[in-house]
Design a protein around this motif. Sequence first.
Motif, PDB file in Angstrom:
ATOM      1  N   MET A 261       0.849  -1.199   0.000  1.00  0.00           N
ATOM      2  CA  MET A 261       0.000   0.000   0.000  1.00  0.00           C
ATOM      3  C   MET A 261       0.884   1.249   0.000  1.00  0.00           C
ATOM      4  N   SER A 262       0.598   2.165  -0.890  1.00  0.00           N
ATOM      5  CA  SER A 262       1.408   3.370  -1.014  1.00  0.00           C
ATOM      6  C   SER A 262       1.158   4.301   0.166  1.00  0.00           C
ATOM      7  N   PRO A 263       2.191   4.970   0.630  1.00  0.00           N
ATOM      8  CA  PRO A 263       2.009   5.906   1.744  1.00  0.00           C
ATOM      9  C   PRO A 263       1.185   7.118   1.331  1.00  0.00           C
ATOM     10  N   ARG A 264       0.430   7.646   2.275  1.00  0.00           N
ATOM     11  CA  ARG A 264      -0.360   8.845   2.039  1.00  0.00           C
ATOM     12  C   ARG A 264       0.520  10.082   2.169  1.00  0.00           C
ATOM     13  N   THR A 265       0.150  11.117   1.448  1.00  0.00           N
ATOM     14  CA  THR A 265       0.823  12.403   1.592  1.00  0.00           C
ATOM     15  C   THR A 265       0.064  13.237   2.622  1.00  0.00           C
ATOM     16  N   ALA A 266       0.782  13.684   3.636  1.00  0.00           N
ATOM     17  CA  ALA A 266       0.172  14.497   4.688  1.00  0.00           C
ATOM     18  C   ALA A 266       1.226  15.447   5.240  1.00  0.00           C
ATOM     19  N   PRO A 267       0.798  16.596   5.760  1.00  0.00           N
ATOM     20  CA  PRO A 267       1.768  17.566   6.286  1.00  0.00           C
ATOM     21  C   PRO A 267       2.681  16.950   7.342  1.00  0.00           C
ATOM     22  N   TYR A 268       3.925  17.352   7.302  1.00  0.00           N
ATOM     23  CA  TYR A 268       4.876  16.890   8.325  1.00  0.00           C
ATOM     24  C   TYR A 268       4.391  17.304   9.715  1.00  0.00           C
ATOM     25  N   GLY A 269       4.701  16.459  10.687  1.00  0.00           N
ATOM     26  CA  GLY A 269       4.350  16.767  12.065  1.00  0.00           C
ATOM     27  C   GLY A 269       2.932  16.406  12.444  1.00  0.00           C
ATOM     28  N   THR A 270       2.181  15.805  11.509  1.00  0.00           N
ATOM     29  CA  THR A 270       0.771  15.487  11.770  1.00  0.00           C
ATOM     30  C   THR A 270       0.477  13.994  11.647  1.00  0.00           C
ATOM     31  N   TRP A 271       1.491  13.177  11.402  1.00  0.00           N
ATOM     32  CA  TRP A 271       1.245  11.772  11.087  1.00  0.00           C
ATOM     33  C   TRP A 271       0.885  10.967  12.345  1.00  0.00           C
ATOM     34  N   PRO A 272      -0.086  10.063  12.230  1.00  0.00           N
ATOM     35  CA  PRO A 272      -0.351   9.136  13.338  1.00  0.00           C
ATOM     36  C   PRO A 272       0.813   8.160  13.502  1.00  0.00           C
ATOM     37  N   SER A 273       1.049   7.733  14.733  1.00  0.00           N
ATOM     38  CA  SER A 273       2.155   6.813  14.999  1.00  0.00           C
ATOM     39  C   SER A 273       1.787   5.866  16.130  1.00  0.00           C
ATOM     40  N   PRO A 274       2.165   4.588  16.013  1.00  0.00           N
ATOM     41  CA  PRO A 274       1.935   3.658  17.124  1.00  0.00           C
ATOM     42  C   PRO A 274       2.890   3.864  18.293  1.00  0.00           C
ATOM     43  N   ILE A 275       3.930   4.663  18.082  1.00  0.00           N
ATOM     44  CA  ILE A 275       4.903   4.906  19.148  1.00  0.00           C
ATOM     45  C   ILE A 275       4.324   5.992  20.052  1.00  0.00           C
ATOM     46  N   SER A 276       3.501   5.569  20.980  1.00  0.00           N
ATOM     47  CA  SER A 276       2.778   6.502  21.840  1.00  0.00           C
ATOM     48  C   SER A 276       3.533   6.753  23.138  1.00  0.00           C
ATOM     49  N   ALA A 277       3.194   7.849  23.794  1.00  0.00           N
ATOM     50  CA  ALA A 277       3.806   8.163  25.083  1.00  0.00           C
ATOM     51  C   ALA A 277       3.444   7.103  26.116  1.00  0.00           C
ATOM     52  N   SER A 278       2.212   6.613  26.062  1.00  0.00           N
ATOM     53  CA  SER A 278       1.802   5.585  27.027  1.00  0.00           C
ATOM     54  C   SER A 278       2.572   4.293  26.815  1.00  0.00           C
ATOM     55  N   ALA A 279       2.836   3.924  25.548  1.00  0.00           N
ATOM     56  CA  ALA A 279       3.600   2.710  25.271  1.00  0.00           C
ATOM     57  C   ALA A 279       5.042   2.848  25.755  1.00  0.00           C
ATOM     58  N   ILE A 280       5.636   4.015  25.543  1.00  0.00           N
ATOM     59  CA  ILE A 280       7.008   4.245  26.008  1.00  0.00           C
ATOM     60  C   ILE A 280       7.058   4.195  27.529  1.00  0.00           C
ATOM     61  N   ALA A 281       6.061   4.794  28.173  1.00  0.00           N
ATOM     62  CA  ALA A 281       6.037   4.828  29.639  1.00  0.00           C
ATOM     63  C   ALA A 281       5.827   3.449  30.239  1.00  0.00           C
ATOM     64  N   LEU A 282       5.178   2.566  29.498  1.00  0.00           N
ATOM     65  CA  LEU A 282       4.882   1.236  30.022  1.00  0.00           C
ATOM     66  C   LEU A 282       6.006   0.238  29.780  1.00  0.00           C
ATOM     67  N   ILE A 283       7.133   0.715  29.256  1.00  0.00           N
ATOM     68  CA  ILE A 283       8.296  -0.163  29.149  1.00  0.00           C
ATOM     69  C   ILE A 283       8.561  -0.765  30.518  1.00  0.00           C
ATOM     70  N   ARG A 284       8.569  -2.079  30.563  1.00  0.00           N
ATOM     71  CA  ARG A 284       8.669  -2.747  31.867  1.00  0.00           C
ATOM     72  C   ARG A 284       9.992  -2.465  32.551  1.00  0.00           C
ATOM     73  N   ALA A 285      11.057  -2.407  31.762  1.00  0.00           N
ATOM     74  CA  ALA A 285      12.374  -2.212  32.364  1.00  0.00           C
ATOM     75  C   ALA A 285      13.365  -1.833  31.284  1.00  0.00           C
ATOM     76  N   SER A 286      14.433  -1.193  31.691  1.00  0.00           N
ATOM     77  CA  SER A 286      15.573  -0.976  30.800  1.00  0.00           C
ATOM     78  C   SER A 286      16.827  -1.432  31.527  1.00  0.00           C
ATOM     79  N   VAL A 287      17.706  -2.075  30.788  1.00  0.00           N
ATOM     80  CA  VAL A 287      18.940  -2.590  31.380  1.00  0.00           C
ATOM     81  C   VAL A 287      19.809  -1.423  31.804  1.00  0.00           C
ATOM     82  N   ASP A 288      20.317  -1.473  33.029  1.00  0.00           N
ATOM     83  CA  ASP A 288      21.086  -0.363  33.576  1.00  0.00           C
ATOM     84  C   ASP A 288      22.582  -0.669  33.589  1.00  0.00           C
TER      85      ASP A 288
END
Length: 654
Positions: free
Chosen positions: A1-28
């Motif tokens: 499927m060809s990508p849609r043309t839309a103004p920059y900075g307005t695209w929907p993304s699955p990389i949400s703030a809630s998904a990032i915040a719910l990262i269970r852990a990061s190796v320290d």
Amino acid sequence: MSPRTAPYGTWPSPISASAIALIRASVDEVIVDAVTSAIYHTERRPSEGGRIVLVNTESGVDVVSKDWNVRTGVQEYGGSPVTVHDGRAIFSNFSDGRIYTVTDGGDPQPITPESKVWRYACFSVHPHNPRFIVAVLEDHTNPAPADVATRLCVIDSESKTVHTLASGADFYAKPRFSPDGAYLAWQQWSHPDMPWDGAQIAVASVSVSESELGIGNVRVVAGKHNEVSAGYPMWASKNLLLFTCDVSGYANPWSYNLQTEKAGPVLRTPVAEDFDSTMWLLGWSFGAPLDKDGHTALYTAMRDGRNVLYVVSILSNTFEEIDCPYVTVEYVQPVTDHIVVFIGAKTDESRKIVLCTVKDYSKPQFTVLGDKDTGGPNFERTYFSQPHPMMLTIPVTGEPFYVVYYPPTNPGYIGPTDEKPPCVVHVHGGPTSYAPHALKLLVQYFTSRGFAWVDVDYSGSSGHGRAYINRLSGKWGIVDTRDCALTVSLLSSAPFNLIDPKRTAIRGESSGGYDVLETLCVYPDAFAAGASLYGISDLKKLDEFTHKFESRYCEKLIGGSYENAPEIYKERSPVYNAHNIKAPLLILQGSADVVVPPEQAEGMVKIIKEKGGEVEYVMFEGEGHGWRRADTIQKALETELAFYEKVFDLKKQK
């Protein structure tokens, strides 16, 4: 499927703030039991209030329960809060500062006295009498930064007593027993140096009995105040100590031989690459011996913003690069002969614990350990923007400076051909640090929505040698802000033409937040918006109230103390020049921040509002210098995105 043309900075993304915040852990950090070769690691868990947990890497089992936080407050930034010796974990518990030991899933037992003013880090267990543990002790009995006392101590885990082993320097780090326990090496430095300015390597002989451990014949073998930095000591054999030293202008491998009592470079010819990094965290390590005889070692070095791996022959004074798929390599630890473990990250993959086998240099093997998807949601890699390192030129001087460009990337969308993307220009903290190329979901959060992102390794950043770091000496607030403003003008014009100069935001944390504020003051037309996260606004207050580790950092960065140069401190403090700011500003701050207290943010907000400027201020209760809790991480991201959308008048696609 060809990508849609839309103004920059307005695209929907699955990389949400809630998904990032719910990262269970990061190796320290990664830790290896020197006796059993078992591998452990620490994890930072935002979903559990940001606590740090010790985990057996192979089994994936937590070593301590949810009541414990394996963290230290030494130097405020911490690091190296735990070691494991013969199955016994020895760790700092953050809530009370005491040291505990735990074995085989039992209940942790304290081995230091109760104290609300003692903090510990960097544990080294004597190889033949493990009741004795050498550590860094930071004493806050007198809490003023000038009065906080740091020393090396020995903890007797049987009598549960603590005794001073070495004192006199302002800071100590990385004590290391030789394999036979006959010697102890460590790193030390004193004000006004930071460790990368003039740290020294010291070596002492060890005397030990069944009831007592002491040291004698202490000698400094490398490093010189304000001129030469030496660090990251590790024993290649019982007679040979390895460390890094920047005599050549770059931190290269050096050695000290106990038999000849001589120190010198390991390589025949200096390499114009740093084999370490500026020591903000006590746990960092960038090399490991590959055999017990001191013949070879594995080192990582920085080249063009990325880590490369070298096998260094100590016998022949040569080195050989080996193929490595990871752009960031940290916490390198020996496991057994020709096998090391480290934390590695790729441009499209989060931090992993990696076992590296180098028996055949031409065919190194890399195995990911304990990968339980601790990095969070598995986003499609087609959403990940790839870093493009670039060298730009400062017009006035002709000198280079460095940036990393991330283009807008989303498999479902492209931007209009007649439009350039809005851009977030990110300024790293430190300021003596750099922007790694490893995957950062913060970056992808914006680029997957149609923003461009640029990391600026301004003059004074690390990873490009001592001379590049020293560009910032006396020039903080001048050369760094210049490079930030130049980034926009250069990347928005020919031959690059990559970004929309009318829709650029500058953002940064801590000292990066200072650069946000100061750049908006000095170059008020360079950016359309700014976001300062726990940023510095008043250099005098920073000099007065910051913690011991950085309490005299400003003397090098500004060119003197406040008492000697009050006019310069005022001139370069954004709070006194806030009336120049034209761009809308977002300020995010933690209420419990002791590195940059809330007063720094509130003073800035007050003045901008009095002058009729546009400023948004969000305080996060209980957060310190950086976000640890999941709810804070989510709200901070969503607030920042909404701020840019409002300022740039971006309408989200549905």
